[in-house]
Design an enzyme around this catalytic site. Structure first.
Site, PDB file in Angstrom:
ATOM      1  N   HIS A 183     -60.418  56.465  36.511  1.00 21.77           N
ATOM      2  CA  HIS A 183     -59.634  56.757  35.317  1.00 21.77           C
ATOM      3  C   HIS A 183     -58.501  55.745  35.131  1.00 21.77           C
ATOM      4  O   HIS A 183     -58.313  55.188  34.043  1.00 21.77           O
ATOM      5  CB  HIS A 183     -59.057  58.170  35.410  1.00 21.77           C
ATOM      6  CG  HIS A 183     -58.259  58.564  34.211  1.00 21.77           C
ATOM      7  ND1 HIS A 183     -58.834  59.074  33.074  1.00 21.77           N
ATOM      8  CD2 HIS A 183     -56.922  58.501  33.956  1.00 21.77           C
ATOM      9  CE1 HIS A 183     -57.892  59.333  32.178  1.00 21.77           C
ATOM     10  NE2 HIS A 183     -56.725  58.979  32.692  1.00 21.77           N
ATOM     11  N   HIS A 198     -55.571  51.468  32.780  1.00 21.38           N
ATOM     12  CA  HIS A 198     -54.199  50.973  32.889  1.00 21.38           C
ATOM     13  C   HIS A 198     -54.117  49.763  33.827  1.00 21.38           C
ATOM     14  O   HIS A 198     -53.170  49.651  34.604  1.00 21.38           O
ATOM     15  CB  HIS A 198     -53.282  52.089  33.401  1.00 21.38           C
ATOM     16  CG  HIS A 198     -53.223  53.278  32.502  1.00 21.38           C
ATOM     17  ND1 HIS A 198     -52.492  53.293  31.335  1.00 21.38           N
ATOM     18  CD2 HIS A 198     -53.817  54.497  32.582  1.00 21.38           C
ATOM     19  CE1 HIS A 198     -52.617  54.470  30.735  1.00 21.38           C
ATOM     20  NE2 HIS A 198     -53.430  55.217  31.469  1.00 21.38           N
ATOM     21  N   LYS A 240     -58.572  53.264  21.668  1.00 26.16           N
ATOM     22  CA  LYS A 240     -57.462  53.933  22.339  1.00 26.16           C
ATOM     23  C   LYS A 240     -56.235  53.705  21.463  1.00 26.16           C
ATOM     24  O   LYS A 240     -55.455  52.767  21.652  1.00 26.16           O
ATOM     25  CB  LYS A 240     -57.232  53.439  23.757  1.00 26.16           C
ATOM     26  CG  LYS A 240     -56.201  54.344  24.460  1.00 26.16           C
ATOM     27  CD  LYS A 240     -56.204  54.223  25.962  1.00 26.16           C
ATOM     28  CE  LYS A 240     -55.323  55.345  26.540  1.00 26.16           C
ATOM     29  NZ  LYS A 240     -55.076  55.176  27.984  1.00 26.16           N
TER      30      LYS A 240
END
Length: 302
Positions: A183, A198, A240
């Site tokens: 994730h 990220h 996103k």
């Protein structure tokens, strides 16, 4: 489930009661996860904010910034690119990038790591590589040992890192399709939108392959010498729209150490870190159904 060694068991007991939210920052108010008012915030064992800042700064300075040039900062070219053209052959961490091919971005599809011996070996190599003497993980281990949070050897701490970052879990309600590592560092697709992602190395590799497309000028902090960014993009054609925040030039070892520090010291809360010339917060949340596993982690731009 891998066998838990003594240090792992003590860490899971330490994690019990950690606040946990939905597993992506965009899901916090949408999915049926715990809300703030329902969470029980447990004080960490005598770890104050100044100690977190000091340890984070040690971790930050333990590895030199990588020579990464961001075209998105200049906002001069169309179409927008996150990385400059002369960075097209940048050498990435091979222990990190080897893991890319084992994971399926689509939630609801079992990840290859669930049944792959090759993936388990790659995970072991990655943890071993980031845990070298005097490196970021070594600094973190020393701090946690000194504070009495852990009492095992560094090899036991490595096993705990593998569990909290790589242990697969079910994020979609079906098969084992997710983990903290996937994730945070690799990204996932849920309900036709990007979740997580990220990490600059992953973005670089995906932009090079034409799958990551910057759709708007990013937000970079601090302005004079950016170290953290938030960018809005599409990945594999999925958006996103609220963007992803990430450290811009740091190694996976530094990022893993910083996120783990905050996960163990301030889960579900603002975790203040000192990066030398400026300070910011890191946010981490546990996987709702197993509070010893990482759900998400990312820096926040002030």
């Amino acid at each position: 489930m891998v066998p838990l060694k003594p240090l792992t068991v003590s860490l899971l007991l330490f994690f019990w009661g950690f606040p946990s939210k939905a597993l992506d920052e965009t899901d916090w108010h949408n999915d049926a996860f715990l809300h703030d008012e329902e969470q029980h915030i447990i004080q960490r064992r005598a770890i104050n904010d100044n100690e977190i800042r000091a340890t984070a700064l040690q971790i930050w300075n333990s590895v030199k910034d990588l020579n990464v040039q961001y075209d998105g900062i200049t906002h001069k070219k169309q179409p927008l690119k996150l990385f400059t053209e002369n960075q097209r052959t940048l050498r990435l961490d091979p222990y990190f990038t080897r893991l890319f091919g084992f994971y399926s971005a689509r939630l609801g599809v079992e990840d290859g790591c669930v049944r792959s011996i090759g993936c388990k070996e790659a995970q072991n190599r990655f943890i071993e590589n980031i845990s070298q003497n005097n490196g970021p993980i070594s600094i973190l281990y020393g701090f946690l040992s000194e504070k009495g949070i852990i009492n095992g050897k560094i090899k036991d701490f490595r096993e705990s890192l593998k569990t909290m970052w790589f242990e697969p879990y079910n994020r979609s309600g079906g098969v084992l399709d997710s983990s903290g590592f996937e994730h945070v560092f690799l990204g996932e697709i849920k309900n036709n939108a990007v979740k997580g992602l990220h990490n600059w190395m992953r973005m670089y590799d995906e932009e090079l392959g034409g799958r990551f497309v910057l759709t708007r000028d990013g937000n970079y902090f601090p302005t004079a010498k950016p170290a953290v960014a938030n960018v809005i993009f599409t990945w594999n054609g999925f958006p996103k729209n609220q963007g992803s925040t990430f450290f811009m030039k740091k190694s996976p070892a530094v990022e893993t150490a910083l996120y783990t520090l905050c996960f163990m010291a301030r889960p579900g809360q603002n975790c203040p870190i000192d990066l030398g010339s400026f300070q910011l917060n890191v946010k981490t949340f546990a996987w709702t159904k197993d509070k010893g596993l990482i759900g998400t982690a990312y820096p926040e731009i002030p």
